[in-house]
Design a protein around this motif. Structure first.
Motif, PDB file in Angstrom:
ATOM      1  N   GLY A  78       0.657  -1.108  -0.047  1.00 60.57           N
ATOM      2  CA  GLY A  78       0.132   0.263   0.039  1.00 60.57           C
ATOM      3  C   GLY A  78       0.965   1.313  -0.076  1.00 60.57           C
ATOM      4  N   ASP A  79       2.179   1.126   0.236  1.00 61.00           N
ATOM      5  CA  ASP A  79       2.884   2.461   0.235  1.00 61.00           C
ATOM      6  C   ASP A  79       4.055   2.420  -0.622  1.00 61.00           C
ATOM      7  N   MET A  80       3.912   1.871  -2.091  1.00 60.48           N
ATOM      8  CA  MET A  80       4.813   2.040  -3.344  1.00 60.48           C
ATOM      9  C   MET A  80       5.098   3.367  -3.444  1.00 60.48           C
ATOM     10  N   ASN A  81       6.488   3.622  -3.538  1.00 65.41           N
ATOM     11  CA  ASN A  81       6.749   4.834  -3.892  1.00 65.41           C
ATOM     12  C   ASN A  81       5.973   5.438  -5.247  1.00 65.41           C
ATOM     13  N   PHE A  82       5.220   6.429  -5.131  1.00 64.94           N
ATOM     14  CA  PHE A  82       4.499   7.020  -6.375  1.00 64.94           C
ATOM     15  C   PHE A  82       3.708   5.771  -6.871  1.00 64.94           C
ATOM     16  N   GLY A  83       2.955   5.319  -5.713  1.00 67.73           N
ATOM     17  CA  GLY A  83       2.013   4.041  -6.352  1.00 67.73           C
ATOM     18  C   GLY A  83       1.154   3.627  -5.174  1.00 67.73           C
ATOM     19  N   ASN A  84       0.845   4.510  -4.238  1.00 64.96           N
ATOM     20  CA  ASN A  84       0.123   4.030  -3.315  1.00 64.96           C
ATOM     21  C   ASN A  84      -1.297   3.335  -3.965  1.00 64.96           C
ATOM     22  N   ASN A  85      -1.857   2.663  -2.667  1.00 62.24           N
ATOM     23  CA  ASN A  85      -3.066   1.887  -3.145  1.00 62.24           C
ATOM     24  C   ASN A  85      -4.448   2.521  -3.541  1.00 62.24           C
ATOM     25  N   ASP A  86      -4.537   3.819  -2.946  1.00 61.25           N
ATOM     26  CA  ASP A  86      -5.426   4.699  -3.144  1.00 61.25           C
ATOM     27  C   ASP A  86      -5.651   5.493  -4.739  1.00 61.25           C
ATOM     28  N   TYR A  87      -4.635   5.136  -5.485  1.00 62.93           N
ATOM     29  CA  TYR A  87      -4.460   5.787  -6.900  1.00 62.93           C
ATOM     30  C   TYR A  87      -5.583   4.867  -7.618  1.00 62.93           C
ATOM     31  N   TRP A  88      -5.743   3.633  -7.265  1.00 61.37           N
ATOM     32  CA  TRP A  88      -6.060   2.614  -8.406  1.00 61.37           C
ATOM     33  C   TRP A  88      -7.375   2.232  -8.153  1.00 61.37           C
ATOM     34  N   LEU A  89      -8.228   2.740  -7.406  1.00 62.12           N
ATOM     35  CA  LEU A  89      -9.741   2.424  -7.170  1.00 62.12           C
ATOM     36  C   LEU A  89     -10.373   3.743  -6.877  1.00 62.12           C
ATOM     37  N   ARG A  90     -11.776   3.557  -7.418  1.00 57.47           N
ATOM     38  CA  ARG A  90     -12.733   4.835  -7.179  1.00 57.47           C
ATOM     39  C   ARG A  90     -13.828   4.097  -6.335  1.00 57.47           C
ATOM     40  N   PHE A  91     -14.838   4.999  -5.667  1.00 59.09           N
ATOM     41  CA  PHE A  91     -15.930   4.496  -5.137  1.00 59.09           C
ATOM     42  C   PHE A  91     -16.832   4.962  -5.976  1.00 59.09           C
ATOM     43  N   ASP A  92     -17.892   4.240  -6.550  1.00 61.93           N
ATOM     44  CA  ASP A  92     -18.907   4.699  -7.332  1.00 61.93           C
ATOM     45  C   ASP A  92     -20.002   3.837  -7.157  1.00 61.93           C
ATOM     46  N   ASN A  93     -21.213   4.004  -8.103  1.00 60.20           N
ATOM     47  CA  ASN A  93     -22.319   3.282  -8.077  1.00 60.20           C
ATOM     48  C   ASN A  93     -22.275   1.757  -8.220  1.00 60.20           C
ATOM     49  N   ASN A  94     -20.931   1.455  -8.708  1.00 65.72           N
ATOM     50  CA  ASN A  94     -20.823  -0.325  -8.747  1.00 65.72           C
ATOM     51  C   ASN A  94     -20.593  -0.730  -7.307  1.00 65.72           C
TER      52      ASN A  94
ATOM     53  N   ASN B 106       0.807   8.301 -14.673  1.00 65.17           N
ATOM     54  CA  ASN B 106       1.767   9.529 -14.454  1.00 65.17           C
ATOM     55  C   ASN B 106       1.494  10.086 -13.178  1.00 65.17           C
ATOM     56  N   PHE B 107       2.660  10.293 -12.645  1.00 66.24           N
ATOM     57  CA  PHE B 107       2.562  11.275 -11.500  1.00 66.24           C
ATOM     58  C   PHE B 107       3.067  12.731 -11.683  1.00 66.24           C
ATOM     59  N   THR B 108       2.391  13.657 -12.253  1.00 65.42           N
ATOM     60  CA  THR B 108       2.792  14.692 -12.897  1.00 65.42           C
ATOM     61  C   THR B 108       2.211  16.136 -12.169  1.00 65.42           C
ATOM     62  N   THR B 109       2.943  16.819 -11.175  1.00 65.42           N
ATOM     63  CA  THR B 109       2.305  17.787 -10.470  1.00 65.42           C
ATOM     64  C   THR B 109       3.404  18.766  -9.947  1.00 65.42           C
ATOM     65  N   GLN B 110       2.950  19.832  -9.484  1.00 69.35           N
ATOM     66  CA  GLN B 110       3.850  20.856  -8.809  1.00 69.35           C
ATOM     67  C   GLN B 110       3.523  20.563  -7.144  1.00 69.35           C
ATOM     68  N   PHE B 111       4.619  20.375  -6.525  1.00 69.80           N
ATOM     69  CA  PHE B 111       4.747  20.313  -5.148  1.00 69.80           C
ATOM     70  C   PHE B 111       4.793  21.805  -4.770  1.00 69.80           C
ATOM     71  N   LEU B 112       4.484  21.892  -3.165  1.00 65.92           N
ATOM     72  CA  LEU B 112       4.431  23.334  -2.613  1.00 65.92           C
ATOM     73  C   LEU B 112       5.091  23.210  -1.303  1.00 65.92           C
ATOM     74  N   ASN B 113       6.235  24.323  -1.029  1.00 65.06           N
ATOM     75  CA  ASN B 113       6.874  24.429   0.089  1.00 65.06           C
ATOM     76  C   ASN B 113       6.874  26.049   0.061  1.00 65.06           C
ATOM     77  N   VAL B 114       6.850  26.748   1.289  1.00 67.24           N
ATOM     78  CA  VAL B 114       6.833  28.038   1.257  1.00 67.24           C
ATOM     79  C   VAL B 114       8.270  28.484   1.767  1.00 67.24           C
ATOM     80  N   ALA B 115       9.056  29.387   1.233  1.00 72.43           N
ATOM     81  CA  ALA B 115      10.370  30.096   1.804  1.00 72.43           C
ATOM     82  C   ALA B 115      10.190  31.445   1.498  1.00 72.43           C
ATOM     83  N   PRO B 116      10.950  32.331   2.437  1.00 72.26           N
ATOM     84  CA  PRO B 116      10.719  33.666   2.648  1.00 72.26           C
ATOM     85  C   PRO B 116      11.610  34.036   1.078  1.00 72.26           C
TER      86      PRO B 116
END
Length: 846
Positions: free
Chosen positions: A146-162, A369-379
């Motif tokens: 469940g904790d694979m780097n860039f591959g967590n188990n919640d990437y791959w399923l969705r709750f829906d009417n099924n 793909n995991f393609t995104t912009q992370f955020l960290n605040v710096a002065p």
């Protein structure tokens, strides 16, 4: 070819889904939030039927439990969430679905794309993902880990009417009825067409830009053949309030079932296709009050409101990355983009009156793909005057947008990377075979279940982690270019290099396969009001493949609207780390339940479950040249979770109403060794990537419901006292509270269904959490209120309005202080709960 052979074996060999997947669609009136009525204008008949089912004790548990046991007669802690109960409160992510399960501690603020941390019973998530909790679909794990780097188990399923219901087992038998899940198993159980009918619906965001269409239908093609098919499509910005469609995609699922003559069982084929872009959030900053170690009173920044702000911007819809062979390419920002095609076969066959054979198979072709912009605040002041790419930074300028070329003068910047990970192959083959034999004797029934679980999990990825500077703006942030004091351009489109943000660890290329073979055995006795069971599981896990870390790559000259710059790089290369090893370990569980009377039972259970450390061990100094484990690797390959629990289950009636509850006391103990590369860049002392800690937690879980006439109340409460008992990696943390674990967590849902209309609310919250294992700060808890109202003007038609975060509360599940601004205020960073979201829906059932 291998997948075809497995499928043929699954469909033709006499077998079925392991006990966890021999499904029933009988409604469970004991289930948490289970009996919300949504079809028709009178609930009395539904309540009477629910009470009759309760009295008959037919709420069969199909997840991680001895076969054929009702929830009331199972010596385990179980929660069951119905389709309607989940949908009433419009969860914005898979982790939000889990907030109504006691004992589960999801940090559910990552957004609909996933990447959430999911803990259980006071055991922290040390490295991210879901280390000790398995997510399943119809009895088989979505991923092996469940904790694979860039591959967590919640990437791959969705709750829906099924989904007919979500069933969760905490502790106990999860150790032996599933692999890599000693903490909990959470199973999404699909509809299978035994209840004819379907629904089509549309929901539209009133406060956000989002449109979603759902539909499903099931029924019988003949007396012995039934089917179900459904899915959804959605598009828009979601709760991130983005000015383009960062959320878009669909899921389609279907199954067809052949019921065997003479009530001998069934054969089922199922398919699934998921293809969706969805945002994931890492940080949405706020200004917070500091009082000693306590952090509270979150307020928006002038340019960033954490309830609506996002790093997804019309000015960073794509960025450049450098391939391992030195070519500059363009990556579209898609958030998390899972692509899943799976096909499965399931057989449940009653060979004789005393022998049942089950087999459950699934082949999954997974990439994304995991393609995104992370955020960290710096002065901004921390950037000015620093040396970047051989020049002293003298100014920052907007690299795009209406202010392109103008000097940036804001007080803060975002200095976290943009990330492009190709999840080339995350596919798997899973099969679970079991044989269950029963025999009467000693005034009861003896049951023996033996089986074999096999799963092969691929992890093939290419990482690109680019250092990036942008303005801090929650709506369409603009990349910032750095210029030296002499006027030389030092970055391009905000990027100061390629693949180098987290050092040589993370210009990574891995091709790995992990295979788990696990025989298991369960022995049980039921009679005279007593249920006893014991189970054992032997996991034999192998890992093979290669991994490449980062080496110095070419300096590449690239251009943007402001000019050009020569950017340094890292690329995946250098010595190949080979992985070729095998580890075996044994898990066990013992449980007992005694039925005091028709409506009361007590139970106790003890268990010890193993958890194999997979891809997070590579490039961390754990392997010899031939791929075998070295001394460090041998000592860190397996973590063991021990649990003991005692519980009380009670149900009954009063003045025409009914109630049920479960109360469970638990004790958890874990000795964990792990590796977290993201800590390398943290300030000392929280920068040791090697983790070696002992944890202890005890607590109480409560889940219950009350139904009286048209009113219903459900409550799920968890108290947890957790402590770090020892630490070799960070000795100073011994005795502290683990990070991210609230002492008290609650979800309370009152509702009233008058037939013509229904109304309900959800009160969800937690107390404070530690910011890290050093207990540097304690982050104030928050309470969030959701609500819904439904109107049924005519038969089969339902109109509704749902509100998430009704009071627009600004709050967090966990996180930490980035830096202080004044002695009593600071810049707080983590992903926040979305602000108020209002959606309207129309559904027609047929």
């Amino acid at each position: 070819m291998k997948a075809t052979l497995y499928l043929c074996a699954s469909v033709s060999a006499i077998a079925v889904a392991m006990p966890a997947a021999a499904q029933t669609t009988t409604a469970d009136p004991l289930a948490t939030a289970q009996t919300t009525t949504a079809t028709g204008n009178d609930t009395s008949a539904d309540q009477a039927a629910a009470q009759a089912t309760l009295d008959a004790g037919k709420d069969i548990v199909v997840t991680a439990a001895s076969p054929g046991r009702s929830r009331f007669r199972s010596s385990i802690s179980v929660s069951q969430l119905s389709q309607d109960a989940v949908r009433d409160f419009t969860p914005r992510s898979e982790a939000e679905v889990l907030r109504a399960i006691p004992g589960i501690q999801p940090q559910d603020t990552a957004g609909p794309g996933g990447n959430s941390n999911i803990g259980v019973r006071g055991i922290p998530v040390s490295t991210g993902g879901s280390e000790y909790v398995a997510l399943q679909e119809d009895g088989l794990p979505v991923t092996l880990f469940g904790d694979m780097n860039f591959g967590n188990n919640d990437y791959w399923l969705r709750f829906d009417n099924n989904v007919e219901r979500v069933e969760a087992v905490r502790g106990g038998s999860a150790s032996t009825f599933a692999s890599q899940a000693p903490g909990a198993v959470i199973n999404y159980i699909s509809k299978t067409g035994d209840k004819p009918g379907g629904e089509i619906g549309i929901s539209e965001g009133l406060s956000i830009r989002e449109t979603r269409i759902d539909g499903d239908y099931g029924g019988r093609l003949s007396d012995s053949l039934r089917y179900h098919v459904g899915g959804y499509f959605r598009t828009g910005s979601g709760g991130d309030h983005v000015d383009y469609d960062i959320l878009r995609g669909y899921q389609i699922k279907g199954n067809i079932t052949k019921d065997l003559a003479g009530d001998r069982g069934f054969i089922r084929i199922s398919v699934k296709r998921l293809d969706e872009h969805a945002p994931t959030n890492t940080v949405q900053p706020s200004i917070a009050k500091i009082d000693g170690k306590n952090v509270s009173d979150f307020q928006p920044l002038p340019t960033f409101d954490a309830r609506t702000g996002s790093t997804y911007s019309i000015y960073n819809r794509s960025f450049q990355y450098l391939t391992n062979d030195g070519q500059v390419r363009n990556a579209n920002v898609e958030g998390i983009h899972p692509r899943v095609f799976s096909i499965g076969g399931q057989i449940h066959y009653k060979a004789t009156d005393w022998l049942t054979i089950d087999n459950n198979f699934r082949y999954s072709d997974i990439s994304g793909n995991f393609t995104t912009q992370f955020l960290n605040v710096a002065p901004t002041s921390s950037i000015l005057g620093s040396t970047v790419n051989g020049g002293v930074v003298g100014s920052l300028r907007y690299a795009a947008g209406p202010k392109a070329g103008q000097t940036f003068t804001g007080p803060y910047v975002n200095n976290n990377p943009n990330i492009n990970v190709f999840m080339r192959d995350m596919g798997s083959i899973a099969n679970n075979l079991s044989l269950a034999a029963k025999q009467n004797g000693l005034g009861g029934t003896f049951t023996a279940t033996a089986g074999w679980f096999h799963m092969s999990q691929n992890i093939s990825q290419e990482w690109h982690v680019n250092p990036q500077i942008s303005e801090l703006n929650g709506r369409n942030e603009v990349p910032l270019d750095l210029f030296s004091t002499t006027g030389r351009q030092l970055s391009v489109a905000g990027q100061t290099g390629f693949n180098s943000n987290w050092g040589t660890c993370c210009a990574r290329d891995v091709n790995l396969t992990y295979t788990d073979d696990a025989p298991f055995l369960n022995l049980a006795y039921s009679g005279h009001g007593l249920d006893l069971d014991g189970s054992v599981r032997f996991d034999r896990v192998s890992g093979v493949g290669t991994a490449l870390g980062g080496v110095t790559g070419p300096t590449v000259t690239v251009t943007d609207a402001l000019g050009s710059a020569a950017l340094p790089s890292l690329v995946a290369g250098g010595p190949v780390e080979r992985i070729n090893y095998l580890k075996s370990y044994t898990s066990w569980s013992l449980g007992a339940l005694y039925e005091v009377g028709a409506n009361t039972s007590v139970f106790a259970r003890a268990s010890r479950g193993g958890r194999f450390n997979g891809d997070r061990r590579v490039l961390g100094g754990n392997f010899n040249a031939d791929g075998s484990l070295n001394a460090q690797g041998q000592s860190t390959a397996i973590n063991f979770l021990e649990q003991q629990e005692i519980g009380l289950k009670q149900r009954g009636g009063f003045s025409g109403g009914s109630y049920s509850f479960e109360l469970t006391g638990f004790h958890s103990k874990l000795t964990e060794v792990n590796y977290d590369f993201t800590r390398i860049n943290n300030p000392a002392p929280n920068n040791n990537p090697n983790l070696s800690n002992g944890y202890r937690a005890y607590g109480v879980e409560f889940t219950g419901n009350v139904s009286s006439g048209r009113f219903r109340l459900t409550a799920d409460l968890t108290y947890t006292a957790a402590k770090i008992t020892s630490s070799l990696s960070d000795p100073i943390t011994a005795g502290n509270r683990p990070s991210g674990i609230p002492q008290f967590q609650y979800n309370i849902q009152p509702s009233y269904d008058a037939g013509l209309f229904a109304i309900g609310a959800s009160v969800d919250g937690q107390t404070n959490v530690a910011s890290d294992n050093f207990n540097t700060y304690f982050i104030a808890g928050s309470t969030f209120v959701n609500g819904f109202i439904k109107v049924r003007p005519v038969d089969r038609l339902e109109l509704g309005v749902n509100v998430n975060n009704l009071f627009n509360t600004l709050g967090y599940r966990t996180g930490g202080l980035g830096f202080t601004i004044t002695p009593t205020s600071g810049l707080f960073q983590n992903s926040a709960v979305y602000g108020r979201i209002v959606t309207a829906s129309a559904r027609f059932r047929f």
